[in-house]
Design an enzyme around this catalytic site. Structure first.
Site, PDB file in Angstrom:
ATOM      1  N   GLU A  46       0.847  -1.202   0.000  1.00  0.00           N
ATOM      2  CA  GLU A  46       0.000   0.000   0.000  1.00  0.00           C
ATOM      3  C   GLU A  46       0.873   1.239   0.000  1.00  0.00           C
ATOM      4  O   GLU A  46       1.942   1.238   0.613  1.00  0.00           O
ATOM      5  CB  GLU A  46      -0.863   0.032   1.273  1.00  0.00           C
TER       6      GLU A  46
ATOM      7  N   ARG B 228       3.972  -3.106  17.356  1.00  0.00           N
ATOM      8  CA  ARG B 228       4.762  -2.992  16.130  1.00  0.00           C
ATOM      9  C   ARG B 228       5.177  -4.413  15.787  1.00  0.00           C
ATOM     10  O   ARG B 228       5.944  -5.041  16.515  1.00  0.00           O
ATOM     11  CB  ARG B 228       6.001  -2.124  16.384  1.00  0.00           C
TER      12      ARG B 228
ATOM     13  N   ARG C  51      -2.317   9.987  16.342  1.00  0.00           N
ATOM     14  CA  ARG C  51      -1.532   8.775  16.589  1.00  0.00           C
ATOM     15  C   ARG C  51      -1.286   8.592  18.080  1.00  0.00           C
ATOM     16  O   ARG C  51      -1.145   7.495  18.564  1.00  0.00           O
ATOM     17  CB  ARG C  51      -0.196   8.940  15.839  1.00  0.00           C
TER      18      ARG C  51
ATOM     19  N   LYS D  31       2.478   4.460   1.214  1.00  0.00           N
ATOM     20  CA  LYS D  31       2.662   5.042   2.548  1.00  0.00           C
ATOM     21  C   LYS D  31       2.578   6.555   2.399  1.00  0.00           C
ATOM     22  O   LYS D  31       3.529   7.204   1.964  1.00  0.00           O
ATOM     23  CB  LYS D  31       4.016   4.635   3.147  1.00  0.00           C
TER      24      LYS D  31
ATOM     25  N   GLU E 150      -4.807   8.292   6.603  1.00  0.00           N
ATOM     26  CA  GLU E 150      -3.722   9.267   6.654  1.00  0.00           C
ATOM     27  C   GLU E 150      -4.273  10.547   6.034  1.00  0.00           C
ATOM     28  O   GLU E 150      -4.898  10.525   4.970  1.00  0.00           O
ATOM     29  CB  GLU E 150      -2.528   8.729   5.842  1.00  0.00           C
TER      30      GLU E 150
HETATM   31  P1  ATP Z   1       7.372   6.752  10.279  1.00  0.00           P
HETATM   32  O1  ATP Z   1       8.408   7.091  11.286  1.00  0.00           O
HETATM   33  O2  ATP Z   1       7.895   5.899   9.185  1.00  0.00           O
HETATM   34  O3  ATP Z   1       6.572   7.898   9.797  1.00  0.00           O
HETATM   35  P2  ATP Z   1       5.762   5.771  12.388  1.00  0.00           P
HETATM   36  O4  ATP Z   1       6.810   5.353  13.340  1.00  0.00           O
HETATM   37  O5  ATP Z   1       4.974   6.973  12.668  1.00  0.00           O
HETATM   38  O6  ATP Z   1       6.331   5.809  10.926  1.00  0.00           O
HETATM   39  P3  ATP Z   1       5.255   3.249  11.462  1.00  0.00           P
HETATM   40  O7  ATP Z   1       4.629   2.078  12.070  1.00  0.00           O
HETATM   41  O8  ATP Z   1       6.696   3.161  11.385  1.00  0.00           O
HETATM   42  O9  ATP Z   1       4.813   4.542  12.240  1.00  0.00           O
HETATM   43  O10 ATP Z   1       4.633   3.478  10.023  1.00  0.00           O
HETATM   44  C1  ATP Z   1       3.280   3.453   9.904  1.00  0.00           C
HETATM   45  C2  ATP Z   1       2.764   4.856   9.703  1.00  0.00           C
HETATM   46  O11 ATP Z   1       2.622   5.131   8.327  1.00  0.00           O
HETATM   47  C3  ATP Z   1       1.380   4.933  10.270  1.00  0.00           C
HETATM   48  O12 ATP Z   1       1.442   5.405  11.593  1.00  0.00           O
HETATM   49  C4  ATP Z   1       0.637   5.865   9.363  1.00  0.00           C
HETATM   50  O13 ATP Z   1       0.651   7.172   9.914  1.00  0.00           O
HETATM   51  C5  ATP Z   1       1.452   5.908   8.088  1.00  0.00           C
HETATM   52  N1  ATP Z   1       0.763   5.365   6.903  1.00  0.00           N
HETATM   53  C6  ATP Z   1       0.679   5.976   5.701  1.00  0.00           C
HETATM   54  N2  ATP Z   1       0.043   5.217   4.808  1.00  0.00           N
HETATM   55  C7  ATP Z   1      -0.314   4.077   5.445  1.00  0.00           C
HETATM   56  C8  ATP Z   1      -0.982   2.897   5.027  1.00  0.00           C
HETATM   57  N3  ATP Z   1      -1.409   2.719   3.778  1.00  0.00           N
HETATM   58  N4  ATP Z   1      -1.162   1.925   5.962  1.00  0.00           N
HETATM   59  C9  ATP Z   1      -0.721   2.067   7.216  1.00  0.00           C
HETATM   60  N5  ATP Z   1      -0.081   3.161   7.658  1.00  0.00           N
HETATM   61  C10 ATP Z   1       0.136   4.162   6.784  1.00  0.00           C
END
Ligand code: ATP
Length: 586
Positions: free
Chosen positions: A250, A419, A272, A252, A302
């Site tokens: 998907e 996670r 979040r 991001k 998002e």
């Molecule tokens: P990062 O530091 O990479 O921004 P994070 O630590 O906030 O990520 P991660 O679990 O590492 O969180 O990455 C998931 C994040 O990506 C989610 O919290 C969400 O905000 C974002 N995101 C964007 N598109 C998607 C998607 N299609 N599915 C899930 N999460 C998504």
């Protein structure tokens, strides 16, 4: 129940840095508490009155707390302020002044937990004309009846400085032992907490109804669910291997994660960190009311700023303009958004968190009336590295950060608060050899010189060690800050200055100023190296060596959406180090 019992437990918790001892002290405290106060003790121990999403904040300004102390102790304001300046700890100062108070009240009442909670709650809810005087008076009343030790913790609690170093998971474990029959049931209690985000409620249910009732808890509207998070890998091959050859990739999107809760016309949006951010996005709430065809629903999306003329996505930083109390209408106008929905957790009485991803996705598509402003995340089932690579390039071209690759297995449930490997992120930075962004916690600083005189010249940054629940330094960073960043950071950090290294921070480097772990910054590093100075993942790779990030640079992204416990972990740094080694040796 006497508040002194809590104060005594806090004193013992403060005196230890061992997690197991902390758990024992908490177990003792819970078991000696009346059933109906356990939830209040849980909140107070977290330095709160309610879970964060309720939005009732306990804090009063330090100035006001000082005035209350002056009134309760008979001390002089100037002296109190001087002592505060000297020690930097308002709790310690309160303890000192109450121990030396001129006249003790003859009619003082014993402080009970119930009374403390009630008064703090009343203070937190008071606003408007006369609120300041009223808060000061009632708090002075509490202090007058407090022992010096009780005053220490009351004062820290009301000023938002109760730093006991107890993580939520530690409280959960203590609850499991005290009321669930043992550590084995922690998983059940943790799951309940992950889906309702309210530790006090879980504690109350456990005490009154037992562990089976807690195990039967389902998600509910307006009870935010702790978000599922992704692991990371740096090559399509590794990702596909983890997923046994096939996954759902998907886009991001690079925006703000929003958990949408809707019941009829009522819509609440959670960040979040599970704070209620509805006031920042009135346009999102309208969109949901208009275009989500279900009575009750919880879904995640998002939120990204877009250029309405071209439909292009705009940089993440533009969302900062929504983070304000006033003038939100203008920001809505100037920085329009689009919502990309990616998961469905609940719809019309059905808890979907234990359903596989494909079922949740079908449910999601079924209720959204889509247009440019409300879309579902672009996705593609992929089974070869080439397909994954191509889709990744497509995502980047489309303005995304990369991909979130998701498991298609039957067990691909929504892992609230975890996670795990059911979601794996694949970002551009991980592709370049030794470049990576990490989210680090500011734990200390060094004074600036020359142009930066009067501000901080460099920051001491740490990762989170999840197993030990502490923060370990990993780098010192003075690059990438604009003049405005320098100014803003100085102001932001003032609130978190503490007189000495925080009890949950591990560092051999002596900072000139220390902070409680709170602010998280995104940092771009050139490589991870072994380090004799930094203590991140000490001994994990080589005895007496930690890991450090070389050539760190602030990317400009303040991760206000992350709490310090959401920062990059020491385990992730170890993985990055090992990955690098592999790249070098290959
Ligand atoms: P990062 O530091 O990479 O921004 P994070 O630590 O906030 O990520 P991660 O679990 O590492 O969180 O990455 C998931 C994040 O990506 C989610 O919290 C969400 O905000 C974002 N995101 C964007 N598109 C998607 C998607 N299609 N599915 C899930 N999460 C998504």
């Amino acid at each position: 129940m006497d508040y002194s019992v809590i104060a005594d437990a806090y004193g013992r918790i403060e005196a230890t840095s061992k997690r197991l001892e902390m758990i024992d002290i908490l177990v003792d405290l819970f078991m000696n508490s009346a059933k109906d106060v356990v939830s209040r003790i849980v909140y107070l121990t977290q330095g709160k009155l309610y879970p964060d999403f309720v939005g009732v904040e306990i804090g009063i300004a330090e100035k006001l707390a000082v005035k209350a102390l002056v009134r309760a102790s008979g001390g002089k304001e100037g002296d109190v302020l001087a002592d505060l300046q000297r020690t930097g700890d308002i709790g310690q100062v309160a303890e000192l002044y109450l121990a030396n108070r001129k006249q003790s009240t003859f009619f003082s009442k014993v402080l009970t937990v119930e009374r403390v909670y009630e008064v703090l709650d009343k203070m937190a809810r008071t606003s408007g004309v006369g609120a300041v005087d009223m808060k000061m008076a009632v708090f002075a009343g509490l202090l007058s009846d407090a022992s010096p030790m009780e005053a220490r913790y009351l004062m820290r609690t009301v000023t938002g400085n109760l730093r006991l170093g107890i993580a939520d998971m530690t409280v959960l474990e203590a609850l499991a032992v005290a009321f669930g029959g043992g550590r084995e049931v922690r998983g059940v209690i943790e799951r309940a907490y992950n889906i309702c985000s309210d530790l006090g409620r879980v504690a109350d249910m456990l005490v009154r109804e037992g562990v089976d009732a807690v195990g039967g808890l389902c998600v509910g509207v307006f009870e935010p669910i702790r978000p599922m998070l992704a692991e990371r890998l740096s090559s399509p091959e590794e990702i596909l291997e983890k997923f046994c050859g096939k996954c759902l990739a998907e886009y991001k999107y690079d925006g703000e994660r929003i958990q949408v809760h809707k019941q009829g016309e009522r819509v609440v949006l959670y960040s979040r960190r599970l704070e209620n951010i509805s006031s920042q996005y009135p346009d999102v709430a309208d969109l949901v009311r208009r275009q989500v065809k279900a009575g009750e629903v919880i879904f995640e999306a998002e939120c990204v700023t877009v250029d309405l003329e071209t439909g292009d996505m705009r940089p993440f930083q533009e969302l900062m303009h929504r983070r304000r109390k006033y003038g939100i209408e203008a920001a809505v106008e100037q920085y329009p958004i689009s919502l990309y929905a990616f998961d469905m957790l609940y719809v019309d009485g059905k808890d979907l968190t234990c359903e596989p991803l494909t079922v949740r996705r079908i449910a999601l598509e079924g209720v959204l009336e889509r247009n440019v402003q409300l879309q579902v995340a672009a996705q593609k089932a992929v089974c070869s590295p080439k397909e994954l690579e191509d889709f990744f390039e497509e995502a980047i071209t489309g303005g995304c950060e990369g991909l979130i690759c998701k498991s298609l297995a039957r067990e691909s449930v929504y892992q609230a608060g975890n996670r795990g490997w059911l979601w794996i992120k694949f970002k551009r930075d991980y592709k370049s050899e030794m470049t990576d962004t990490v989210d680090l916690v500011v734990v200390g600083a060094f004074h600036g010189r020359g142009k930066r005189a009067g501000a901080y010249g460099a920051l001491l940054l740490a990762v989170y060690n999840k197993e030990k629940d502490i923060f370990e330094t990993v780098t010192k960073c003075g690059t990438g800050f604009t003049d405005k960043d320098i100014e803003d950071l100085h102001a932001m950090l003032q609130k978190h200055v503490i007189p000495r290294k925080h009890s949950r921070v591990l560092s051999t480097m002596e900072a000139e100023v220390w902070f409680e772990p709170y602010i998280v910054l995104e940092i771009l590093g050139a490589e991870v190296t072994l380090s004799p100075i930094h203590v991140c993942a000490m001994d994990a790779i080589r005895k007496d060596s930690g890991l450090a990030i070389r050539f760190p640079r602030f990317t400009g992204k303040y991760r206000t959406d992350k709490s310090p416990q959401d920062a990059t972990t020491s385990k992730e740094i170890v993985e990055m180090y090992q990955k690098q080694l592999k790249q070098i040796t290959n």
